[in-house]
Write a protein that holds these residues in place. Sequence first.
Motif, PDB file in Angstrom:
ATOM      1  N   GLU A  17       0.842  -1.207   0.000  1.00 30.11           N
ATOM      2  CA  GLU A  17       0.000   0.000   0.000  1.00 30.11           C
ATOM      3  C   GLU A  17       0.876   1.255   0.000  1.00 30.11           C
ATOM      4  O   GLU A  17       1.972   1.255   0.583  1.00 30.11           O
ATOM      5  CB  GLU A  17      -0.899   0.022   1.243  1.00 30.11           C
ATOM      6  N   ALA A  18       0.347   2.312  -0.619  1.00 31.27           N
ATOM      7  CA  ALA A  18       1.142   3.539  -0.764  1.00 31.27           C
ATOM      8  C   ALA A  18       1.685   4.093   0.561  1.00 31.27           C
ATOM      9  O   ALA A  18       2.866   4.457   0.633  1.00 31.27           O
ATOM     10  CB  ALA A  18       0.331   4.594  -1.500  1.00 31.27           C
ATOM     11  N   PRO A  19       0.865   4.157   1.640  1.00 29.07           N
ATOM     12  CA  PRO A  19       1.423   4.742   2.876  1.00 29.07           C
ATOM     13  C   PRO A  19       2.612   3.933   3.418  1.00 29.07           C
ATOM     14  O   PRO A  19       3.610   4.508   3.841  1.00 29.07           O
ATOM     15  CB  PRO A  19       0.241   4.682   3.859  1.00 29.07           C
ATOM     16  N   GLU A  20       2.502   2.606   3.350  1.00 25.98           N
ATOM     17  CA  GLU A  20       3.609   1.760   3.816  1.00 25.98           C
ATOM     18  C   GLU A  20       4.842   1.962   2.918  1.00 25.98           C
ATOM     19  O   GLU A  20       5.970   2.083   3.391  1.00 25.98           O
ATOM     20  CB  GLU A  20       3.190   0.282   3.799  1.00 25.98           C
ATOM     21  N   GLU A  46       5.652   4.585   1.240  1.00 22.92           N
ATOM     22  CA  GLU A  46       6.290   5.882   1.477  1.00 22.92           C
ATOM     23  C   GLU A  46       7.224   5.828   2.672  1.00 22.92           C
ATOM     24  O   GLU A  46       8.326   6.382   2.644  1.00 22.92           O
ATOM     25  CB  GLU A  46       5.229   6.966   1.662  1.00 22.92           C
ATOM     26  N   VAL A  47       6.778   5.115   3.720  1.00 19.60           N
ATOM     27  CA  VAL A  47       7.623   4.983   4.919  1.00 19.60           C
ATOM     28  C   VAL A  47       8.926   4.282   4.548  1.00 19.60           C
ATOM     29  O   VAL A  47      10.027   4.740   4.889  1.00 19.60           O
ATOM     30  CB  VAL A  47       6.871   4.186   6.020  1.00 19.60           C
ATOM     31  N   HIS A  48       8.801   3.159   3.826  1.00 20.62           N
ATOM     32  CA  HIS A  48      10.001   2.383   3.480  1.00 20.62           C
ATOM     33  C   HIS A  48      10.910   3.159   2.526  1.00 20.62           C
ATOM     34  O   HIS A  48      12.131   3.146   2.671  1.00 20.62           O
ATOM     35  CB  HIS A  48       9.610   1.043   2.842  1.00 20.62           C
ATOM     36  N   LEU A  49      10.304   3.814   1.555  1.00 17.02           N
ATOM     37  CA  LEU A  49      11.121   4.557   0.588  1.00 17.02           C
ATOM     38  C   LEU A  49      11.871   5.705   1.269  1.00 17.02           C
ATOM     39  O   LEU A  49      13.040   5.961   0.974  1.00 17.02           O
ATOM     40  CB  LEU A  49      10.243   5.096  -0.549  1.00 17.02           C
ATOM     41  N   THR A  50      11.199   6.362   2.214  1.00 15.78           N
ATOM     42  CA  THR A  50      11.864   7.444   2.954  1.00 15.78           C
ATOM     43  C   THR A  50      13.082   6.900   3.684  1.00 15.78           C
ATOM     44  O   THR A  50      14.156   7.502   3.680  1.00 15.78           O
ATOM     45  CB  THR A  50      10.877   8.078   3.968  1.00 15.78           C
TER      46      THR A  50
END
Lengths: 91, 388
Positions: free
Chosen positions: A48-51, A53-57
């Motif tokens: 999912e996008a929110p997860e 984003e956390v990992h990519l950050t």
Amino acid sequence: MGDNYSLRSYNNDQPNQLRLLIMLNNIGATESSKALTIKQISEWTRMEAPELEVHLTKLIELGYAQHFRSEEIDKYHLTIDGIRKVLSRYS
Amino acid sequence: MMKVGMLTWEFPPRVVGGIARACEGLAKELVQQKHDVHLFTLDFPGSPDYEEMDGIKVYRTSTELGHPNFLTWVLMFNHFLSKRVADVTKVVDFDVMHVHDWLAAFSGISFKHYLKKPIVLTVHSTEVGRAQGLHSPDSFSINGIEWWATYEADRVIVCSHSMKTEICDHFNLPHNKVDVIPNAIDASKYHTSADRGAVRQRYGIGWGEKLVLCVGRLVPQKGVEYFVRAIPLIARRFPEAKYIIVGEGWSRDLIEAEARASGYADRIKFTGFASDKEVIDLMTSADVLVVPSIYEPFGIVALEGMATGVPVVASRVGGLVEIIDHDRTGVFVYPRSPESIAWGIDKILSDFDHAKWITENAKEELHRSYSWEAVAMKTAEVYKKVVK
């Protein structure tokens, strides 16, 4: 056998960041001309996008991924260190 | 002169482990010996899709399709490698294709069957060795591909007698199909005039502090976590010592966590991937180089250390057994044993004269036994055996 081998052996046990890193390499997001949007990465990885984003950050913070904005859209790809980290798993 | 093709998934600047350096050293020297070498590999950011490097014709191939699953991706890039090889075979009539490891095996096997030409396979390591067993479906598949590649190859090359035993036993290969040709290094690269003081200062190593260096991919087979666990033991005798760990790899996070748990994190530095020059500078400036591997088909990093004149403490495993003579050209320790690693480091750091004697012996041995010139000549002999 060291505990570390569980990581080498079972994809599902891998920390999600490492799994994401490996997937980004395997789907070809390895340089800016092949960078992908969150939506594209989400479609490939089923995360999912929110997860994501956390990992990519976190991956960007560690120097394994890079992002840039093009036509108002964020795009992501691996850095050379990120590629080397992935390939080390198989060599 | 032979027309030689080479297939490898890594070639500088795409450097992961020892395969890239082995291919570079061999290909360069084959060119020196007047062979026509065409090397097919994968692309890498910033590198051209074709160039000549020291006379080697390097074709870098982009993989136009991707897939999150690693094995599927390997099949896909092999398809694109095959396509590139096919294009070049329209104008180059190869005598032999030299395939490096399972990752390029499918492309090499296709070459053999389409063109009725021989292939030589170098097995740089095995899945069962790297993963210390076969624990997943992917591992079983990789093991199967490795077996298939050794079966299809006209001849198989390995870098040490321990690897020959391993693959003959594991893949039921006839011994007379396998040639042992060690890796080598270009010793001239390691004769540097690095300013030891400046390098040590750059890394925060103060006057009188010992520098303990470890260089290798941060993956379990390199045993770096056992070195980290040895640090509190070393610190009892050498509280002023500092530790530099050079390399990148998928288990870096775990090893860094181990370092934090050791209580000596402030004395341990992880550099990540370092250039050849930086590695040579560090080796030249270190008091001891540790190679704590638990699986090592050859151990080129030990040769690099020997060439720079740093005393080497290494696990008594695999190809390292054939490189180092205990207490004469290096010091052996038990693999997976922090106590033994600490003992070996102590032995070197405690006796400067003995350590110096070891490094002098190591340099002599290196010049006698490990040159790319000899490796290329032996490899060309293997090619001649299969060229019809």
